[in-house]
Design a protein around this motif. Sequence first.
Motif, PDB file in Angstrom:
ATOM      1  N   LEU A   1      40.088  41.695  43.791  1.00  0.00           N
ATOM      2  CA  LEU A   1      39.190  40.788  43.090  1.00  0.00           C
ATOM      3  C   LEU A   1      37.989  41.531  42.509  1.00  0.00           C
ATOM      4  O   LEU A   1      37.552  41.247  41.389  1.00  0.00           O
ATOM      5  N   LEU A   2      37.470  42.481  43.249  1.00  0.00           N
ATOM      6  CA  LEU A   2      36.344  43.257  42.741  1.00  0.00           C
ATOM      7  C   LEU A   2      36.762  44.126  41.553  1.00  0.00           C
ATOM      8  O   LEU A   2      36.013  44.268  40.584  1.00  0.00           O
ATOM      9  N   GLU A   3      37.949  44.702  41.643  1.00  0.00           N
ATOM     10  CA  GLU A   3      38.458  45.521  40.540  1.00  0.00           C
ATOM     11  C   GLU A   3      38.635  44.681  39.275  1.00  0.00           C
ATOM     12  O   GLU A   3      38.236  45.086  38.179  1.00  0.00           O
ATOM     13  N   ASP A   4      39.193  43.503  39.450  1.00  0.00           N
ATOM     14  CA  ASP A   4      39.462  42.650  38.296  1.00  0.00           C
ATOM     15  C   ASP A   4      38.166  42.149  37.672  1.00  0.00           C
ATOM     16  O   ASP A   4      37.971  42.222  36.452  1.00  0.00           O
ATOM     17  N   ALA A   5      37.256  41.635  38.507  1.00  0.00           N
ATOM     18  CA  ALA A   5      35.998  41.094  37.976  1.00  0.00           C
ATOM     19  C   ALA A   5      35.106  42.191  37.430  1.00  0.00           C
ATOM     20  O   ALA A   5      34.324  41.971  36.492  1.00  0.00           O
ATOM     21  N   GLY A   6      35.217  43.399  37.994  1.00  0.00           N
ATOM     22  CA  GLY A   6      34.348  44.479  37.570  1.00  0.00           C
ATOM     23  C   GLY A   6      34.816  45.226  36.340  1.00  0.00           C
ATOM     24  O   GLY A   6      34.061  46.016  35.764  1.00  0.00           O
ATOM     25  N   THR A   7      36.060  44.982  35.913  1.00  0.00           N
ATOM     26  CA  THR A   7      36.598  45.744  34.771  1.00  0.00           C
ATOM     27  C   THR A   7      37.211  44.872  33.682  1.00  0.00           C
ATOM     28  O   THR A   7      37.281  45.295  32.526  1.00  0.00           O
ATOM     29  N   ARG A   8      37.680  43.685  34.007  1.00  0.00           N
ATOM     30  CA  ARG A   8      38.346  42.831  33.022  1.00  0.00           C
ATOM     31  C   ARG A   8      37.370  41.826  32.418  1.00  0.00           C
ATOM     32  O   ARG A   8      36.527  41.274  33.122  1.00  0.00           O
ATOM     33  N   ARG A   9      37.536  41.578  31.141  1.00  0.00           N
ATOM     34  CA  ARG A   9      36.700  40.577  30.481  1.00  0.00           C
ATOM     35  C   ARG A   9      37.204  39.158  30.733  1.00  0.00           C
ATOM     36  O   ARG A   9      36.447  38.204  30.613  1.00  0.00           O
ATOM     37  N   ILE A  10      38.492  39.024  31.027  1.00  0.00           N
ATOM     38  CA  ILE A  10      39.094  37.723  31.341  1.00  0.00           C
ATOM     39  C   ILE A  10      39.840  37.877  32.666  1.00  0.00           C
ATOM     40  O   ILE A  10      40.558  38.861  32.858  1.00  0.00           O
ATOM     41  N   PRO A  11      39.681  36.932  33.604  1.00  0.00           N
ATOM     42  CA  PRO A  11      40.400  37.048  34.881  1.00  0.00           C
ATOM     43  C   PRO A  11      41.906  37.183  34.662  1.00  0.00           C
ATOM     44  O   PRO A  11      42.466  36.582  33.743  1.00  0.00           O
ATOM     45  N   LEU A  12      42.540  37.977  35.506  1.00  0.00           N
ATOM     46  CA  LEU A  12      43.970  38.222  35.346  1.00  0.00           C
ATOM     47  C   LEU A  12      44.773  36.934  35.348  1.00  0.00           C
ATOM     48  O   LEU A  12      45.656  36.738  34.507  1.00  0.00           O
ATOM     49  N   ASP A  13      44.470  36.034  36.273  1.00  0.00           N
ATOM     50  CA  ASP A  13      45.262  34.800  36.339  1.00  0.00           C
ATOM     51  C   ASP A  13      45.041  33.926  35.116  1.00  0.00           C
ATOM     52  O   ASP A  13      45.958  33.264  34.630  1.00  0.00           O
ATOM     53  N   LYS A  14      43.824  33.938  34.568  1.00  0.00           N
ATOM     54  CA  LYS A  14      43.570  33.178  33.339  1.00  0.00           C
ATOM     55  C   LYS A  14      44.278  33.811  32.148  1.00  0.00           C
ATOM     56  O   LYS A  14      44.751  33.115  31.250  1.00  0.00           O
ATOM     57  N   SER A  15      44.363  35.147  32.154  1.00  0.00           N
ATOM     58  CA  SER A  15      45.092  35.829  31.080  1.00  0.00           C
ATOM     59  C   SER A  15      46.555  35.440  31.096  1.00  0.00           C
ATOM     60  O   SER A  15      47.168  35.202  30.043  1.00  0.00           O
TER      61      SER A  15
END
Length: 278
Positions: free
Chosen positions: A231-245
């Motif tokens: 979760l930290l990796e995703d929120a800290g690097t992605r502009r859109i959450p993986l599950d929303k993508s």
Amino acid sequence: MTPEQFTAVVGLGGVALGIGGTLIAARVQLKGSHAQAEATRRAAETTAVTQYAGTLVQQNRAAQRAAYVAFVSQAREFTREVDRAIVGTSWAADDSLREQYRRLSTAFSAVELEGPAVVIAAGTAVMDYAEDLTSQFEYSAPEYRAWQKFRSVDVGQARQASTALDALRSAARPLSPEAAHRMRSGSDMVEATQSLGALGEHWRQKYVVARDGLAALCTAGTLEASEMAVLLEDAGTRRIPLDKSVEDWESELFSAMEKFTECARQQLNDTRPERRVD
């Protein structure tokens, strides 16, 4: 010349003229018959060619219809498998999303063969989104599952962590994913963030708050440490959450399928004669 001889000559002349007229009439009639026969031949040839071309068009349309129907049917099977993946249903070994994508790709090969280009383009859009979804679930399934688990946590427990993750994502937007990843994975986060100035320091502060909020959930036994890291990796690097993508990609896939169906329908219902190129 005697009267009798004159009469004979005149008679012979009349006979000659009659024969000549008859021959001329016969030749004219013969030419007319030839012209009529040629016209009949051409008409028959045109009819035969038209009928043959019509038969080919019907056969082509039948082949196109079969290819389009098979592709749409397989695309629907693929989306059903995506739905099962999104809700977390496990896949049987012979019924994975990758297998469904392979079948969809095979069906698309027939569409590419039958054409035309406008339908192929519409089908390519479907294939692009299908490939994105397949790759996402194949390589990022653990991350997706972590988000599913986090969003299922009791609202009271997760509200603070969720707010912190959103703030971290906002802080990461001005940065490149590579820079954010270096800061998160570096042995000295403070030094890494200081190299980026105020933006880096702002990101680090939000990261620490999000990390502490998720750590509380781990302490309570709600999350695993590996899920917290995801979760930290995703929120800290992605502009859109993986599950929303993933959900956005699925929505785009449905839209692309609708466009393909409409494009295929127009092609099959187009009754204009095909232009011949001589």
